[in-house]
Scaffold this motif. Sequence first.
Motif, PDB file in Angstrom:
ATOM      1  N   ALA A  77       0.853  -1.203   0.000  1.00 26.05           N
ATOM      2  CA  ALA A  77       0.000   0.000   0.000  1.00 26.05           C
ATOM      3  C   ALA A  77       0.882   1.244   0.000  1.00 26.05           C
ATOM      4  O   ALA A  77       0.735   2.141   0.830  1.00 26.05           O
ATOM      5  CB  ALA A  77      -0.957  -0.002   1.192  1.00 26.05           C
ATOM      6  N   ALA A  78       1.795   1.279  -0.968  1.00 29.84           N
ATOM      7  CA  ALA A  78       2.849   2.294  -0.971  1.00 29.84           C
ATOM      8  C   ALA A  78       2.312   3.712  -1.161  1.00 29.84           C
ATOM      9  O   ALA A  78       2.984   4.683  -0.824  1.00 29.84           O
ATOM     10  CB  ALA A  78       3.860   1.974  -2.064  1.00 29.84           C
ATOM     11  N   GLY A  79       1.106   3.856  -1.701  1.00 30.94           N
ATOM     12  CA  GLY A  79       0.534   5.195  -1.882  1.00 30.94           C
ATOM     13  C   GLY A  79      -0.258   5.664  -0.678  1.00 30.94           C
ATOM     14  O   GLY A  79      -0.773   6.788  -0.665  1.00 30.94           O
ATOM     15  N   SER A  80      -0.375   4.842   0.334  1.00 29.65           N
ATOM     16  CA  SER A  80      -1.137   5.231   1.533  1.00 29.65           C
ATOM     17  C   SER A  80      -0.355   6.257   2.332  1.00 29.65           C
ATOM     18  O   SER A  80       0.843   6.471   2.106  1.00 29.65           O
ATOM     19  CB  SER A  80      -1.405   3.998   2.401  1.00 29.65           C
ATOM     20  OG  SER A  80      -0.191   3.501   2.937  1.00 29.65           O
ATOM     21  N   GLY A  81      -1.039   6.867   3.299  1.00 29.14           N
ATOM     22  CA  GLY A  81      -0.335   7.798   4.175  1.00 29.14           C
ATOM     23  C   GLY A  81       0.832   7.109   4.864  1.00 29.14           C
ATOM     24  O   GLY A  81       1.962   7.619   4.872  1.00 29.14           O
TER      25      GLY A  81
ATOM     26  N   LYS B 287       0.585   5.998  -8.062  1.00 34.57           N
ATOM     27  CA  LYS B 287       1.050   5.725  -6.690  1.00 34.57           C
ATOM     28  C   LYS B 287       2.446   5.094  -6.724  1.00 34.57           C
ATOM     29  O   LYS B 287       3.294   5.387  -5.882  1.00 34.57           O
ATOM     30  CB  LYS B 287       0.064   4.802  -5.954  1.00 34.57           C
ATOM     31  CG  LYS B 287      -1.307   5.461  -5.719  1.00 34.57           C
ATOM     32  CD  LYS B 287      -2.217   4.624  -4.828  1.00 34.57           C
ATOM     33  CE  LYS B 287      -3.564   5.301  -4.678  1.00 34.57           C
ATOM     34  NZ  LYS B 287      -4.468   4.619  -3.736  1.00 34.57           N
ATOM     35  N   LEU B 288       2.669   4.237  -7.733  1.00 36.00           N
ATOM     36  CA  LEU B 288       3.998   3.641  -7.880  1.00 36.00           C
ATOM     37  C   LEU B 288       5.029   4.705  -8.268  1.00 36.00           C
ATOM     38  O   LEU B 288       6.170   4.675  -7.799  1.00 36.00           O
ATOM     39  CB  LEU B 288       3.967   2.517  -8.923  1.00 36.00           C
ATOM     40  CG  LEU B 288       3.076   1.320  -8.545  1.00 36.00           C
ATOM     41  CD1 LEU B 288       2.967   0.335  -9.707  1.00 36.00           C
ATOM     42  CD2 LEU B 288       3.614   0.607  -7.316  1.00 36.00           C
ATOM     43  N   ASP B 289       4.607   5.672  -9.096  1.00 35.62           N
ATOM     44  CA  ASP B 289       5.519   6.769  -9.476  1.00 35.62           C
ATOM     45  C   ASP B 289       5.908   7.577  -8.238  1.00 35.62           C
ATOM     46  O   ASP B 289       7.076   7.942  -8.058  1.00 35.62           O
ATOM     47  CB  ASP B 289       4.852   7.701 -10.502  1.00 35.62           C
ATOM     48  CG  ASP B 289       4.623   7.002 -11.838  1.00 35.62           C
ATOM     49  OD1 ASP B 289       5.256   5.954 -12.080  1.00 35.62           O
ATOM     50  OD2 ASP B 289       3.791   7.505 -12.631  1.00 35.62           O
ATOM     51  N   THR B 290       4.915   7.851  -7.386  1.00 35.12           N
ATOM     52  CA  THR B 290       5.215   8.591  -6.143  1.00 35.12           C
ATOM     53  C   THR B 290       6.194   7.791  -5.293  1.00 35.12           C
ATOM     54  O   THR B 290       7.171   8.340  -4.760  1.00 35.12           O
ATOM     55  CB  THR B 290       3.912   8.855  -5.343  1.00 35.12           C
ATOM     56  OG1 THR B 290       3.056   9.653  -6.154  1.00 35.12           O
ATOM     57  CG2 THR B 290       4.182   9.567  -4.028  1.00 35.12           C
ATOM     58  N   ALA B 291       5.953   6.470  -5.175  1.00 35.47           N
ATOM     59  CA  ALA B 291       6.840   5.621  -4.368  1.00 35.47           C
ATOM     60  C   ALA B 291       8.277   5.686  -4.903  1.00 35.47           C
ATOM     61  O   ALA B 291       9.237   5.783  -4.136  1.00 35.47           O
ATOM     62  CB  ALA B 291       6.330   4.177  -4.382  1.00 35.47           C
ATOM     63  N   GLU B 292       8.395   5.673  -6.233  1.00 30.90           N
ATOM     64  CA  GLU B 292       9.732   5.740  -6.842  1.00 30.90           C
ATOM     65  C   GLU B 292      10.393   7.089  -6.547  1.00 30.90           C
ATOM     66  O   GLU B 292      11.560   7.152  -6.177  1.00 30.90           O
ATOM     67  CB  GLU B 292       9.587   5.544  -8.351  1.00 30.90           C
ATOM     68  CG  GLU B 292      10.620   4.607  -8.921  1.00 30.90           C
ATOM     69  CD  GLU B 292      10.339   4.318 -10.383  1.00 30.90           C
ATOM     70  OE1 GLU B 292       9.400   3.542 -10.625  1.00 30.90           O
ATOM     71  OE2 GLU B 292      11.033   4.889 -11.238  1.00 30.90           O
TER      72      GLU B 292
ATOM     73  N   ASN C   7     -10.177   4.708  -2.156  1.00 30.50           N
ATOM     74  CA  ASN C   7      -8.736   4.463  -2.412  1.00 30.50           C
ATOM     75  C   ASN C   7      -8.147   5.449  -3.418  1.00 30.50           C
ATOM     76  O   ASN C   7      -7.207   5.120  -4.147  1.00 30.50           O
ATOM     77  CB  ASN C   7      -8.499   3.027  -2.928  1.00 30.50           C
ATOM     78  CG  ASN C   7      -8.904   1.987  -1.912  1.00 30.50           C
ATOM     79  OD1 ASN C   7      -8.842   2.219  -0.712  1.00 30.50           O
ATOM     80  ND2 ASN C   7      -9.322   0.828  -2.398  1.00 30.50           N
ATOM     81  N   LYS C   8      -8.720   6.686  -3.478  1.00 28.32           N
ATOM     82  CA  LYS C   8      -8.247   7.633  -4.498  1.00 28.32           C
ATOM     83  C   LYS C   8      -7.034   8.431  -4.037  1.00 28.32           C
ATOM     84  O   LYS C   8      -6.315   8.994  -4.848  1.00 28.32           O
ATOM     85  CB  LYS C   8      -9.382   8.603  -4.857  1.00 28.32           C
ATOM     86  CG  LYS C   8     -10.460   7.952  -5.699  1.00 28.32           C
ATOM     87  CD  LYS C   8     -11.476   8.965  -6.159  1.00 28.32           C
ATOM     88  CE  LYS C   8     -12.473   8.349  -7.115  1.00 28.32           C
ATOM     89  NZ  LYS C   8     -13.683   9.141  -7.244  1.00 28.32           N
ATOM     90  N   ASN C   9      -6.812   8.510  -2.725  1.00 28.72           N
ATOM     91  CA  ASN C   9      -5.730   9.371  -2.227  1.00 28.72           C
ATOM     92  C   ASN C   9      -4.360   8.731  -2.390  1.00 28.72           C
ATOM     93  O   ASN C   9      -4.188   7.534  -2.212  1.00 28.72           O
ATOM     94  CB  ASN C   9      -5.956   9.726  -0.757  1.00 28.72           C
ATOM     95  CG  ASN C   9      -6.010   8.499   0.140  1.00 28.72           C
ATOM     96  OD1 ASN C   9      -6.858   7.637  -0.025  1.00 28.72           O
ATOM     97  ND2 ASN C   9      -5.081   8.413   1.076  1.00 28.72           N
ATOM     98  N   THR C  10      -3.379   9.602  -2.734  1.00 32.64           N
ATOM     99  CA  THR C  10      -1.967   9.230  -2.630  1.00 32.64           C
ATOM    100  C   THR C  10      -1.421  10.111  -1.526  1.00 32.64           C
ATOM    101  O   THR C  10      -1.307  11.316  -1.682  1.00 32.64           O
ATOM    102  CB  THR C  10      -1.216   9.526  -3.948  1.00 32.64           C
ATOM    103  OG1 THR C  10      -1.885   8.848  -5.011  1.00 32.64           O
ATOM    104  CG2 THR C  10       0.232   9.068  -3.875  1.00 32.64           C
ATOM    105  N   GLY C  11      -1.124   9.519  -0.385  1.00 31.63           N
ATOM    106  CA  GLY C  11      -0.701  10.308   0.769  1.00 31.63           C
ATOM    107  C   GLY C  11      -1.897  10.817   1.559  1.00 31.63           C
ATOM    108  O   GLY C  11      -2.977  10.225   1.533  1.00 31.63           O
TER     109      GLY C  11
END
Length: 332
Positions: free
Chosen positions: A151-155, A181-186, A321-325
């Motif tokens: 859940a890498a895009g979660s808070g 979300k994967l891009d943010t994690a990267e 599940n729309k939020n990233t962070g």
Amino acid sequence: MVLNMKAIQVQNKGKESSLTIGEVPLPSPNEDEIRVKTKAAAINRADLDQRKGHYPPPEGATEILGLEMAGVVEECGSNVDQWQVGDRVFGLLPGGGYAEYCAIHKDMALPMPEAMDFTEATAVPETFLTAFQSLVWLGTLREGDTVLIHAAGSGVGTSAIQLARKLFDTQIIATAGKQHKLDTAENLGATFTYNYKEQNYAEEIIHNLGEDSVDLIIDFIGKPYWYKNIEVLAMDGRVVYLSFLGGHKIKNMSLAPILSKRLKIMGSTLRSRSRDYKIGLTADFWKRTQSLFEEQKLYPVIDSTFRWTETEQAHRRMQQNKNTGKIVLTGM
Ligand SMILES: NC(=O)c1ccc[n+]([C@@H]2O[C@H](COP(=O)([O-])OP(=O)(O)OC[C@H]3O[C@@H](n4cnc5c(N)ncnc54)[C@H](OP(=O)(O)O)[C@@H]3O)[C@@H](O)[C@H]2O)c1
């Protein structure tokens, strides 16, 4: 005379719950507490569970939703000497963030770095403290470890990736269900990222890193990931379970790999921990991260900001599940 304040209240707790703004008594700080004029509060998945009736506040805590806040000190208890009226503070709460004012123990409040605004500061405590507790206190992350963060895009996920990158020299693998979300994690420091809806992350990890290559896993999903997690864990590997968004009952589970790989399977909560534990966690966290937050090398990923009159829409965004962070509420 009892003074009142405005707070968000849950009507019809359960599946059909709704939120309204109502009048409740103003919290009066005891001798070890400060009263804070709340400027911003952030939303956590736990708030959605609490309004459904699945996650009651710990004994003695307010029923008002909200596990974190940022604001300005308005009144200090008689034993408080480290804070003054007007100080900008933020911190973890057992509840009560969705209100005009809250009371917080003097040692649970943290000083807001100059460079941070209230929206950013409120987005730090719950997810960063959870991630810090999981990676450092429970997961005993070490230099050179490989850590898998689901859940890498979660808070919590966006906080955990940053801590694993900035506090340790680790290799980070992240999973999420959407490319952005994967891009943010990267961008935050993950080396390998996998879309769990399209890829078998265990096969990918074994292909890219070899068998038994993951030292620590932070998991919120549970059932659908159990076998894959066990498959990729290294000798002396650790898993910290924080939630079971995908279910918690596993059929025909073999305990054999737990023994043969000498695994540690842990579960944790934060809200139900004692105040002394949380004070110790907060102090250790801040000692190791304050300068990184001040230099903006660590920062909360903010998905969106809503007026607190729009909390219902903000909750819906998280439920879908729309939020990233983090999603932040302001205007109280
Ligand atoms: N135990 C503790 O101490 C503790 C403390 C804080 C938080 N938590 C838990 O940690 C989790 C994260 O909290 P948060 O507030 O950071 O959450 P969040 O921002 O709402 O993120 C949760 C994400 O999990 C993913 N997800 C949801 N259902 C899934 C499923 N069935 N399979 C795979 N992925 C799924 C979704 O992202 P995708 O788009 O990638 O699917 C969703 O956006 C929550 O479950 C929360 O209750 C536990």
